[in-house]
Enzyme design. Sequence first.
Site, PDB file in Angstrom:
ATOM      1  N   SER A  44       0.875  -1.180   0.000  1.00  0.00           N
ATOM      2  CA  SER A  44       0.000   0.000   0.000  1.00  0.00           C
ATOM      3  C   SER A  44       0.909   1.225   0.000  1.00  0.00           C
ATOM      4  O   SER A  44       0.951   1.999   0.943  1.00  0.00           O
ATOM      5  CB  SER A  44      -0.922  -0.009   1.220  1.00  0.00           C
ATOM      6  OG  SER A  44      -0.193   0.087   2.421  1.00  0.00           O
ATOM      7  N   HIS A 157      -3.076  -6.195   2.311  1.00  0.00           N
ATOM      8  CA  HIS A 157      -2.154  -7.215   2.829  1.00  0.00           C
ATOM      9  C   HIS A 157      -2.799  -8.575   3.008  1.00  0.00           C
ATOM     10  O   HIS A 157      -2.174  -9.502   3.526  1.00  0.00           O
ATOM     11  CB  HIS A 157      -1.568  -6.774   4.184  1.00  0.00           C
ATOM     12  CG  HIS A 157      -0.722  -5.546   4.088  1.00  0.00           C
ATOM     13  ND1 HIS A 157      -0.293  -4.841   5.180  1.00  0.00           N
ATOM     14  CD2 HIS A 157      -0.203  -4.906   3.007  1.00  0.00           C
ATOM     15  CE1 HIS A 157       0.431  -3.807   4.783  1.00  0.00           C
ATOM     16  NE2 HIS A 157       0.495  -3.827   3.476  1.00  0.00           N
ATOM     17  N   GLN A 165      -6.535  -2.043   7.046  1.00  0.00           N
ATOM     18  CA  GLN A 165      -5.345  -2.850   6.735  1.00  0.00           C
ATOM     19  C   GLN A 165      -4.728  -3.545   7.962  1.00  0.00           C
ATOM     20  O   GLN A 165      -4.268  -4.680   7.866  1.00  0.00           O
ATOM     21  CB  GLN A 165      -4.306  -1.936   6.084  1.00  0.00           C
ATOM     22  CG  GLN A 165      -3.013  -2.608   5.684  1.00  0.00           C
ATOM     23  CD  GLN A 165      -2.075  -1.623   4.997  1.00  0.00           C
ATOM     24  OE1 GLN A 165      -2.255  -1.304   3.834  1.00  0.00           O
ATOM     25  NE2 GLN A 165      -1.104  -1.120   5.715  1.00  0.00           N
ATOM     26  N   GLU A 166      -4.680  -2.828   9.110  1.00  0.00           N
ATOM     27  CA  GLU A 166      -3.971  -3.406  10.259  1.00  0.00           C
ATOM     28  C   GLU A 166      -4.714  -3.163  11.562  1.00  0.00           C
ATOM     29  O   GLU A 166      -5.151  -2.043  11.833  1.00  0.00           O
ATOM     30  CB  GLU A 166      -2.569  -2.772  10.376  1.00  0.00           C
ATOM     31  CG  GLU A 166      -1.738  -2.993   9.134  1.00  0.00           C
ATOM     32  CD  GLU A 166      -0.419  -2.219   9.153  1.00  0.00           C
ATOM     33  OE1 GLU A 166       0.011  -1.794  10.245  1.00  0.00           O
ATOM     34  OE2 GLU A 166       0.145  -2.051   8.065  1.00  0.00           O
ATOM     35  N   GLU A 207       1.888  -9.523   6.828  1.00  0.00           N
ATOM     36  CA  GLU A 207       2.680  -9.127   7.999  1.00  0.00           C
ATOM     37  C   GLU A 207       2.515 -10.114   9.146  1.00  0.00           C
ATOM     38  O   GLU A 207       2.822  -9.796  10.302  1.00  0.00           O
ATOM     39  CB  GLU A 207       2.307  -7.697   8.414  1.00  0.00           C
ATOM     40  CG  GLU A 207       2.610  -6.702   7.292  1.00  0.00           C
ATOM     41  CD  GLU A 207       2.420  -5.242   7.681  1.00  0.00           C
ATOM     42  OE1 GLU A 207       1.824  -4.968   8.740  1.00  0.00           O
ATOM     43  OE2 GLU A 207       2.884  -4.381   6.918  1.00  0.00           O
ATOM     44  N   ASP A 243      -4.229   0.726  11.488  1.00  0.00           N
ATOM     45  CA  ASP A 243      -3.739   1.408  10.291  1.00  0.00           C
ATOM     46  C   ASP A 243      -4.822   1.234   9.237  1.00  0.00           C
ATOM     47  O   ASP A 243      -4.989   0.144   8.685  1.00  0.00           O
ATOM     48  CB  ASP A 243      -2.400   0.827   9.808  1.00  0.00           C
ATOM     49  CG  ASP A 243      -1.898   1.566   8.569  1.00  0.00           C
ATOM     50  OD1 ASP A 243      -2.569   2.525   8.122  1.00  0.00           O
ATOM     51  OD2 ASP A 243      -0.826   1.182   8.045  1.00  0.00           O
ATOM     52  N   GLU A 286      -3.654   5.253  12.161  1.00  0.00           N
ATOM     53  CA  GLU A 286      -2.720   5.653  11.091  1.00  0.00           C
ATOM     54  C   GLU A 286      -3.486   5.840   9.783  1.00  0.00           C
ATOM     55  O   GLU A 286      -4.377   5.043   9.467  1.00  0.00           O
ATOM     56  CB  GLU A 286      -1.673   4.539  10.954  1.00  0.00           C
ATOM     57  CG  GLU A 286      -0.617   4.770   9.888  1.00  0.00           C
ATOM     58  CD  GLU A 286       0.395   3.624   9.887  1.00  0.00           C
ATOM     59  OE1 GLU A 286       0.664   3.044  10.956  1.00  0.00           O
ATOM     60  OE2 GLU A 286       0.895   3.300   8.797  1.00  0.00           O
ATOM     61  N   ASP A 313       1.436   8.128   7.534  1.00  0.00           N
ATOM     62  CA  ASP A 313       2.345   7.224   6.821  1.00  0.00           C
ATOM     63  C   ASP A 313       2.386   7.669   5.359  1.00  0.00           C
ATOM     64  O   ASP A 313       3.316   8.371   4.942  1.00  0.00           O
ATOM     65  CB  ASP A 313       1.844   5.784   6.990  1.00  0.00           C
ATOM     66  CG  ASP A 313       2.539   4.791   6.073  1.00  0.00           C
ATOM     67  OD1 ASP A 313       3.564   5.138   5.485  1.00  0.00           O
ATOM     68  OD2 ASP A 313       2.044   3.648   5.933  1.00  0.00           O
ATOM     69  N   LYS A 338       9.634   4.993   7.477  1.00  0.00           N
ATOM     70  CA  LYS A 338      10.013   3.850   6.647  1.00  0.00           C
ATOM     71  C   LYS A 338      11.177   4.319   5.764  1.00  0.00           C
ATOM     72  O   LYS A 338      10.956   5.085   4.805  1.00  0.00           O
ATOM     73  CB  LYS A 338       8.847   3.451   5.746  1.00  0.00           C
ATOM     74  CG  LYS A 338       7.632   2.853   6.467  1.00  0.00           C
ATOM     75  CD  LYS A 338       6.461   2.822   5.497  1.00  0.00           C
ATOM     76  CE  LYS A 338       5.335   1.921   5.959  1.00  0.00           C
ATOM     77  NZ  LYS A 338       4.127   2.104   5.097  1.00  0.00           N
ATOM     78  N   HIS A 366       8.526  -1.349   9.529  1.00  0.00           N
ATOM     79  CA  HIS A 366       8.843  -2.277   8.436  1.00  0.00           C
ATOM     80  C   HIS A 366       7.980  -1.940   7.212  1.00  0.00           C
ATOM     81  O   HIS A 366       7.179  -1.014   7.261  1.00  0.00           O
ATOM     82  CB  HIS A 366       8.550  -3.712   8.880  1.00  0.00           C
ATOM     83  CG  HIS A 366       7.079  -3.966   9.160  1.00  0.00           C
ATOM     84  ND1 HIS A 366       6.525  -5.214   9.243  1.00  0.00           N
ATOM     85  CD2 HIS A 366       6.040  -3.096   9.383  1.00  0.00           C
ATOM     86  CE1 HIS A 366       5.226  -5.123   9.486  1.00  0.00           C
ATOM     87  NE2 HIS A 366       4.909  -3.862   9.586  1.00  0.00           N
ATOM     88  N   ARG A 367       8.108  -2.707   6.139  1.00  0.00           N
ATOM     89  CA  ARG A 367       7.173  -2.701   5.021  1.00  0.00           C
ATOM     90  C   ARG A 367       6.481  -4.061   4.985  1.00  0.00           C
ATOM     91  O   ARG A 367       6.944  -5.011   5.602  1.00  0.00           O
ATOM     92  CB  ARG A 367       7.906  -2.483   3.671  1.00  0.00           C
ATOM     93  CG  ARG A 367       8.650  -1.181   3.533  1.00  0.00           C
ATOM     94  CD  ARG A 367       7.866   0.067   3.848  1.00  0.00           C
ATOM     95  NE  ARG A 367       6.624   0.250   3.107  1.00  0.00           N
ATOM     96  CZ  ARG A 367       6.414   1.173   2.178  1.00  0.00           C
ATOM     97  NH1 ARG A 367       7.390   1.990   1.839  1.00  0.00           N
ATOM     98  NH2 ARG A 367       5.229   1.319   1.590  1.00  0.00           N
ATOM     99  N   SER A 368       5.407  -4.129   4.210  1.00  0.00           N
ATOM    100  CA  SER A 368       4.721  -5.426   4.135  1.00  0.00           C
ATOM    101  C   SER A 368       5.593  -6.467   3.420  1.00  0.00           C
ATOM    102  O   SER A 368       5.500  -7.657   3.709  1.00  0.00           O
ATOM    103  CB  SER A 368       3.364  -5.272   3.467  1.00  0.00           C
ATOM    104  OG  SER A 368       3.473  -4.541   2.269  1.00  0.00           O
ATOM    105  N   LYS A 389       6.647  -0.635  14.495  1.00  0.00           N
ATOM    106  CA  LYS A 389       5.648  -1.473  13.840  1.00  0.00           C
ATOM    107  C   LYS A 389       6.420  -2.496  13.032  1.00  0.00           C
ATOM    108  O   LYS A 389       7.091  -2.135  12.067  1.00  0.00           O
ATOM    109  CB  LYS A 389       4.844  -0.602  12.869  1.00  0.00           C
ATOM    110  CG  LYS A 389       3.414  -0.410  13.243  1.00  0.00           C
ATOM    111  CD  LYS A 389       2.646   0.435  12.250  1.00  0.00           C
ATOM    112  CE  LYS A 389       2.767   0.095  10.776  1.00  0.00           C
ATOM    113  NZ  LYS A 389       1.609   0.538   9.971  1.00  0.00           N
TER     114      LYS A 389
HETATM  115  P1  PGA Z   1       3.090  -1.230   3.192  1.00  0.00           P
HETATM  116  O1  PGA Z   1       2.214  -1.284   4.506  1.00  0.00           O
HETATM  117  O2  PGA Z   1       4.474  -1.628   3.538  1.00  0.00           O
HETATM  118  O3  PGA Z   1       2.397  -2.214   2.279  1.00  0.00           O
HETATM  119  O4  PGA Z   1       3.002   0.182   2.687  1.00  0.00           O
HETATM  120  C1  PGA Z   1       2.648  -0.849   5.746  1.00  0.00           C
HETATM  121  C2  PGA Z   1       1.868   0.336   6.215  1.00  0.00           C
HETATM  122  O5  PGA Z   1       0.984   0.848   5.499  1.00  0.00           O
HETATM  123  O6  PGA Z   1       2.119   0.822   7.307  1.00  0.00           O
HETATM  124 ZN    ZN Z   2       0.499   2.487   7.002  1.00  0.00          ZN
END
Ligand code: PGA
Ligand code: ZN
Length: 412
Positions: A44, A157, A165-166, A207, A243, A286, A313, A338, A366-368, A389
């Site tokens: 994302s 994800h 997403q999270e 993740e 998130d 987020e 983010d 990131k 991190h990243r996904s 995270k």
């Molecule tokens: P991404 O997701 O690494 O796929 O961007 C992580 C996030 O959105 O925090």
């Molecule tokens: Zn995010």
Amino acid sequence: MTNNRIIKVEGFQLMDSRSNPTVGARVTLSDGSVGFAIAPSGASTGEFEAHEKRDGDNGKYCGKGVLSAVEGINNEIATELIKLNTLNQRKIDEHLIKLDGTANKSRLGANAILAVSLAVAKAAAASYNLPLYRYLGGISGVKLPRPMMNILNGGAHASNNIDIQEFMIIPVNSCCFSESLRKCSEIYHTLGKLLKEQGKATGVGDEGGFAPDLGSDEEAIELIVEAINKAGYTTDEIKIGLDVASSEWYKNGEYLLPKRNKKMTAEELIKYYEMLIEKYPIISIEDGVAEEDWNGWRELTKVLGDKLQLVGDDLFVTNTARLKKGIAESAGNAILIKPNQIGTLTETLDVIELAKEAGYSVVVSHRSGESEDTTIADLAVAVNAGQIKTGAPCRTDRVAKYNRLLVIESEI
Ligand code: PGA
Ligand code: ZN
């Protein structure tokens, strides 16, 4: 040490946790020290992130090969860094930016530049015989981060029916990192058992969090609260973070939640969050609204900014210029960090510094798409970020960061 210099820079096409190619870099110094780093990759991704260079050759790795980025390391970047004759990280990063010559690192690729930038720092740390967190943070980098652990995955994800997403658990009153990790791991196991008992899927998302089909976002939160309690904890000690990754939903000034096929305005989303935080122990949201929706961000921050952490983010993309705008516009009160969103270590450190000066909290992330590279664990400690995270305590790409933090904790 004074004559120590870079003698070799090598790039590699490696594999990430989603089975996509990614860039690795190895830097060798004249004293024999070696630094090795691997770039992560998002799904994302924010529109304003630095460019991830891919080959686009559909005959190989579905177009996702990174051989051209690797070639840039082996040729142009290697020649430049060897010629530079310095280990000064800021100078090296400045030269990498200049060598690339574009605003978003699209010529050489932020994936290539970041891997090299991190490998340089690791080689320098090795040459000083210091762990990376100590090299980066000196004697002041001592704070282990609180995990914001994503234990239920949706959005881009996971292939379930959840649009957010999270869903993260956040231990708030642990004595130390290892105790936080233990609590999160116990809750993660309890959630898995609960899902199994209810006949729901226990497969995991990118993740490492569970990714079941559920009736609603609220059902996901309720399951997590139940898991917290069943594991023997209260919601006074374990909080929840979301998130939303809502930039993924934003089209023509509106939010379309793709899985539920539901349209919402920013005002409706903010009302929805207000309802959620009344009902559940949520302390962090987020990307509650989208990266281009500055009006939405101002409103979100006005309404909820003194009640909880609002993390940018996709909004800030680890970019000093975007964060400056956010500060001026009173958008959000925290930044996700990131390194591959911006592409060099020093730019990452600079945006963290700016965030702290402005009173924004910092979450290293991190990243996904990840690998065994654990740089973000050291970075989080070096800058006293306070929060990290890095996914569920499941899948080695996520666990590697937690294990690295356990080792750092024992050293500190
Ligand atoms: P991404 O997701 O690494 O796929 O961007 C992580 C996030 O959105 O925090
Ligand atoms: Zn995010």
